[in-house]
Design a protein around this motif. Structure first.
Motif, PDB file in Angstrom:
ATOM      1  N   ALA A 205       0.854  -1.180   0.000  1.00  0.00           N
ATOM      2  CA  ALA A 205       0.000   0.000   0.000  1.00  0.00           C
ATOM      3  C   ALA A 205       0.895   1.236   0.000  1.00  0.00           C
ATOM      4  CB  ALA A 205      -0.925   0.010   1.213  1.00  0.00           C
ATOM      5  N   TYR A 206       0.789   2.040  -1.054  1.00  0.00           N
ATOM      6  CA  TYR A 206       1.492   3.320  -1.082  1.00  0.00           C
ATOM      7  C   TYR A 206       0.679   4.338  -0.301  1.00  0.00           C
ATOM      8  CZ  TYR A 206       4.429   1.496  -4.840  1.00  0.00           C
ATOM      9  OH  TYR A 206       5.307   0.759  -5.577  1.00  0.00           O
ATOM     10  N   PHE A 207       1.349   5.245   0.382  1.00  0.00           N
ATOM     11  CA  PHE A 207       0.604   6.251   1.134  1.00  0.00           C
ATOM     12  C   PHE A 207       1.322   7.594   1.099  1.00  0.00           C
ATOM     13  CE2 PHE A 207       3.648   4.564   4.104  1.00  0.00           C
ATOM     14  CZ  PHE A 207       3.992   5.623   4.931  1.00  0.00           C
ATOM     15  N   ASN A 208       0.543   8.640   1.373  1.00  0.00           N
ATOM     16  CA  ASN A 208       1.025  10.015   1.345  1.00  0.00           C
ATOM     17  C   ASN A 208       1.778  10.312   2.635  1.00  0.00           C
ATOM     18  OD1 ASN A 208       1.358  12.624   0.468  1.00  0.00           O
ATOM     19  ND2 ASN A 208      -0.695  13.299   1.031  1.00  0.00           N
ATOM     20  N   ASN A 209       3.054  10.621   2.534  1.00  0.00           N
ATOM     21  CA  ASN A 209       3.867  10.729   3.746  1.00  0.00           C
ATOM     22  C   ASN A 209       4.218  12.173   4.093  1.00  0.00           C
ATOM     23  OD1 ASN A 209       5.726  10.931   1.568  1.00  0.00           O
ATOM     24  ND2 ASN A 209       7.389  10.309   2.898  1.00  0.00           N
ATOM     25  N   ILE A 210       5.080  12.317   5.073  1.00  0.00           N
ATOM     26  CA  ILE A 210       5.473  13.613   5.639  1.00  0.00           C
ATOM     27  C   ILE A 210       6.451  14.324   4.706  1.00  0.00           C
ATOM     28  CG2 ILE A 210       6.559  14.710   7.643  1.00  0.00           C
ATOM     29  CD1 ILE A 210       3.931  13.205   8.206  1.00  0.00           C
ATOM     30  N   ASP A 211       6.391  15.680   4.677  1.00  0.00           N
ATOM     31  CA  ASP A 211       7.360  16.391   3.839  1.00  0.00           C
ATOM     32  C   ASP A 211       8.061  17.535   4.573  1.00  0.00           C
ATOM     33  OD1 ASP A 211       5.483  18.420   3.981  1.00  0.00           O
ATOM     34  OD2 ASP A 211       4.816  18.228   1.904  1.00  0.00           O
ATOM     35  N   ASN A 212       7.940  17.583   5.930  1.00  0.00           N
ATOM     36  CA  ASN A 212       8.687  18.595   6.678  1.00  0.00           C
ATOM     37  C   ASN A 212       9.020  18.074   8.076  1.00  0.00           C
ATOM     38  OD1 ASN A 212       6.674  19.883   8.771  1.00  0.00           O
ATOM     39  ND2 ASN A 212       5.528  19.668   6.852  1.00  0.00           N
ATOM     40  N   VAL A 213      10.069  18.636   8.659  1.00  0.00           N
ATOM     41  CA  VAL A 213      10.613  18.123   9.916  1.00  0.00           C
ATOM     42  C   VAL A 213       9.641  18.304  11.081  1.00  0.00           C
ATOM     43  CG1 VAL A 213      12.455  18.432  11.629  1.00  0.00           C
ATOM     44  CG2 VAL A 213      13.011  18.428   9.198  1.00  0.00           C
ATOM     45  N   VAL A 214       8.936  19.427  11.122  1.00  0.00           N
ATOM     46  CA  VAL A 214       7.995  19.686  12.221  1.00  0.00           C
ATOM     47  C   VAL A 214       6.901  18.621  12.242  1.00  0.00           C
ATOM     48  CG1 VAL A 214       6.265  21.282  13.132  1.00  0.00           C
ATOM     49  CG2 VAL A 214       8.445  22.163  12.290  1.00  0.00           C
ATOM     50  N   ASP A 215       6.325  18.313  11.070  1.00  0.00           N
ATOM     51  CA  ASP A 215       5.282  17.289  11.000  1.00  0.00           C
ATOM     52  C   ASP A 215       5.829  15.914  11.371  1.00  0.00           C
ATOM     53  OD1 ASP A 215       3.297  19.022  10.373  1.00  0.00           O
ATOM     54  OD2 ASP A 215       2.959  18.313   8.327  1.00  0.00           O
ATOM     55  N   LEU A 216       7.058  15.631  10.975  1.00  0.00           N
ATOM     56  CA  LEU A 216       7.661  14.339  11.316  1.00  0.00           C
ATOM     57  C   LEU A 216       7.830  14.208  12.825  1.00  0.00           C
ATOM     58  CD1 LEU A 216       8.890  11.675  10.429  1.00  0.00           C
ATOM     59  CD2 LEU A 216      11.060  12.853  10.017  1.00  0.00           C
ATOM     60  N   LEU A 217       8.315  15.289  13.463  1.00  0.00           N
ATOM     61  CA  LEU A 217       8.473  15.262  14.917  1.00  0.00           C
ATOM     62  C   LEU A 217       7.112  15.096  15.603  1.00  0.00           C
ATOM     63  CD1 LEU A 217      10.847  17.463  16.991  1.00  0.00           C
ATOM     64  CD2 LEU A 217       8.507  17.145  17.767  1.00  0.00           C
ATOM     65  N   LEU A 218       6.097  15.830  15.130  1.00  0.00           N
ATOM     66  CA  LEU A 218       4.758  15.725  15.723  1.00  0.00           C
ATOM     67  C   LEU A 218       4.163  14.335  15.522  1.00  0.00           C
ATOM     68  CD1 LEU A 218       3.148  19.158  14.747  1.00  0.00           C
ATOM     69  CD2 LEU A 218       3.805  18.388  17.043  1.00  0.00           C
ATOM     70  N   GLN A 219       4.399  13.762  14.356  1.00  0.00           N
ATOM     71  CA  GLN A 219       3.874  12.417  14.096  1.00  0.00           C
ATOM     72  C   GLN A 219       4.496  11.397  15.045  1.00  0.00           C
ATOM     73  OE1 GLN A 219       5.204   9.965  10.743  1.00  0.00           O
ATOM     74  NE2 GLN A 219       3.085   9.932  10.030  1.00  0.00           N
ATOM     75  N   ARG A 220       5.805  11.470  15.212  1.00  0.00           N
ATOM     76  CA  ARG A 220       6.473  10.533  16.116  1.00  0.00           C
ATOM     77  C   ARG A 220       6.057  10.784  17.568  1.00  0.00           C
ATOM     78  NH1 ARG A 220       6.929   6.384  14.736  1.00  0.00           N
ATOM     79  NH2 ARG A 220       8.431   5.916  16.396  1.00  0.00           N
ATOM     80  N   ALA A 221       5.886  12.061  17.958  1.00  0.00           N
ATOM     81  CA  ALA A 221       5.434  12.378  19.313  1.00  0.00           C
ATOM     82  C   ALA A 221       4.022  11.843  19.534  1.00  0.00           C
ATOM     83  CB  ALA A 221       5.474  13.893  19.538  1.00  0.00           C
ATOM     84  N   ARG A 222       3.168  11.951  18.521  1.00  0.00           N
ATOM     85  CA  ARG A 222       1.807  11.427  18.617  1.00  0.00           C
ATOM     86  C   ARG A 222       1.834   9.916  18.844  1.00  0.00           C
ATOM     87  NH1 ARG A 222      -1.995  12.288  13.450  1.00  0.00           N
ATOM     88  NH2 ARG A 222      -0.824  10.476  12.679  1.00  0.00           N
ATOM     89  N   THR A 223       2.731   9.240  18.134  1.00  0.00           N
ATOM     90  CA  THR A 223       2.866   7.786  18.289  1.00  0.00           C
ATOM     91  C   THR A 223       3.317   7.433  19.695  1.00  0.00           C
ATOM     92  OG1 THR A 223       3.384   7.531  15.941  1.00  0.00           O
ATOM     93  CG2 THR A 223       4.022   5.725  17.408  1.00  0.00           C
ATOM     94  N   TRP A 224       4.333   8.141  20.203  1.00  0.00           N
ATOM     95  CA  TRP A 224       4.804   7.893  21.560  1.00  0.00           C
ATOM     96  C   TRP A 224       3.686   8.122  22.577  1.00  0.00           C
ATOM     97  CZ3 TRP A 224       8.751   5.193  22.919  1.00  0.00           C
ATOM     98  CH2 TRP A 224       9.922   5.168  22.149  1.00  0.00           C
ATOM     99  N   SER A 225       2.920   9.202  22.383  1.00  0.00           N
ATOM    100  CA  SER A 225       1.830   9.529  23.303  1.00  0.00           C
ATOM    101  C   SER A 225       0.812   8.406  23.386  1.00  0.00           C
ATOM    102  CB  SER A 225       1.149  10.827  22.849  1.00  0.00           C
ATOM    103  OG  SER A 225      -0.018  11.076  23.584  1.00  0.00           O
ATOM    104  N   ARG A 226       0.477   7.832  22.249  1.00  0.00           N
ATOM    105  CA  ARG A 226      -0.519   6.762  22.227  1.00  0.00           C
ATOM    106  C   ARG A 226       0.037   5.478  22.853  1.00  0.00           C
ATOM    107  NH1 ARG A 226      -4.854   7.697  19.084  1.00  0.00           N
ATOM    108  NH2 ARG A 226      -5.000   5.652  18.093  1.00  0.00           N
TER     109      ARG A 226
END
Length: 324
Positions: A205-226
């Motif tokens: 499955a191809y998917f639309n991914n991150i294209d900036n550092v701030v979003d990447l950090l927030l995405q990983r932080a969201r994962t850690w939070s969950r």
């Protein structure tokens, strides 16, 4: 509906639709051609008018499509609970609205359930190749996850379901608590009931991914939070789930071996590894301080594709994966 399938094990596909989903129409067009799918459940929550229009268009074109509407966002866990509530299929496939399964990927997921011991199957998740260092780091992280799942599969151990696209037996799961990491919770519950969680690397499955550092950090932080919230939930409920947190984790030495394999295969990715490590550390700290009690944060670049027409986008998907 194209074709028709009367197999003994009905299949439901569930999709959460939030905000503007640039790949949604293409995804539903792909599912329209899938004769192995019995129903398509769309849970629109806080969806934009263009996304709702696409949902309703396909509801009219394909009798298998069911649309559930919420004015506001309800979160991925409630989305999956809604899918569980209405699904008639014995097998449920969750697909992100920003993802496109290619070829016979859905059929390959379903075929793994011919083994009665299999309770869930993870697909291979491939980010669209975007420009920029953040997108390259994101792809590198997904490649490590792919190697890890292959490694666990070879050892006949449980794999991480991941996001984007995965399938499971409806009978093996239960309602998902709020805010926990849904894929880890599902995997833990399925394992605790004696099933296996496996990886199908031929299902892409191809998917639309991150294209900036701030979003990447927030995405990983969201994962850690969950993950934190899943731990808290398990402790508060004293759940007797077999290895609820570590069901799909490797010993540090094996994690190190997988990273070394990736770096040996592509030595030029060492700089990406260092950046990924720094982002992971900062995201863990950020999640510990700011996200401990926050339910969700929207990652805007995962909803964005910088192309004016769908043909250019689908061409990008078809040629998405050429390494980092």
């Amino acid at each position: 509906m194209e074709g028709g399938n009367r197999q003994c094990c009905p299949v439901s596909v569930g999709i959460g639709v939030t905000g503007y989903e640039p790949l949604l129409d293409y995804l539903l067009r792909k599912l329209h051609k899938e004769s192995v799918v019995h129903e398509i459940i769309l849970v629109a929550n806080g969806a934009s008018l263009p996304s709702l229009k696409i949902c309703k268009k396909w509801q009219g074109l394909d009798q298998r499509v069911k649309l559930i509407e919420y004015e506001n966002r309800i979160g991925i866990n409630r989305v999956i609970n809604e899918i569980l509530r209405v699904a008639r299929g014995k097998i449920i496939i969750i697909i992100g609205a920003d993802a496109i399964p290619v070829g016979d990927s859905i059929k390959r997921l379903i075929e793994r359930f011919k083994d009665d011991k299999v309770g869930a199957v993870s697909a291979r998740q491939v980010p669209i190749k975007k420009l920029g260092i953040a997108a390259a780091v994101d792809r590198f992280m997904w490649q490590i996850l792919e190697k890890y799942k292959s490694f666990m599969n070879e050892r006949d151990e449980a794999v991480h379901l991941g996001a984007v696209m995965y399938a499971f037996r409806k009978s093996a799961v239960e309602e998902i608590p709020d805010s926990v990491a849904e894929e880890e919770y599902l995997g833990a519950v399925i394992l605790s009931r004696g099933f296996k969680v496996v990886y199908e690397d031929k299902s892409l499955a191809y998917f639309n991914n991150i294209d900036n550092v701030v979003d990447l950090l927030l995405q990983r932080a969201r994962t850690w939070s969950r993950h934190f919230k899943l731990d808290d939930y398990i402790k508060s409920r004293k759940l007797h789930v077999r290895n609820p947190k570590k069901f799909a984790e490797l010993a540090p030495w094996n994690q190190f071996k997988i990273i070394i394999r990736c770096l040996r295969a592509k030595p030029k990715t060492f700089s990406l590894f260092i950046i990924a490590l720094v982002i992971e550390i900062f995201s863990l700290i950020y999640a510990s301080i700011f996200f401990r009690y926050k339910d969700w944060v929207v990652i805007s670049s995962s909803k964005r594709i910088h192309h004016k027409n769908l043909n250019m986008t689908t061409n990008l998907i078809n040629n998405a994966y050429r390494g980092v």
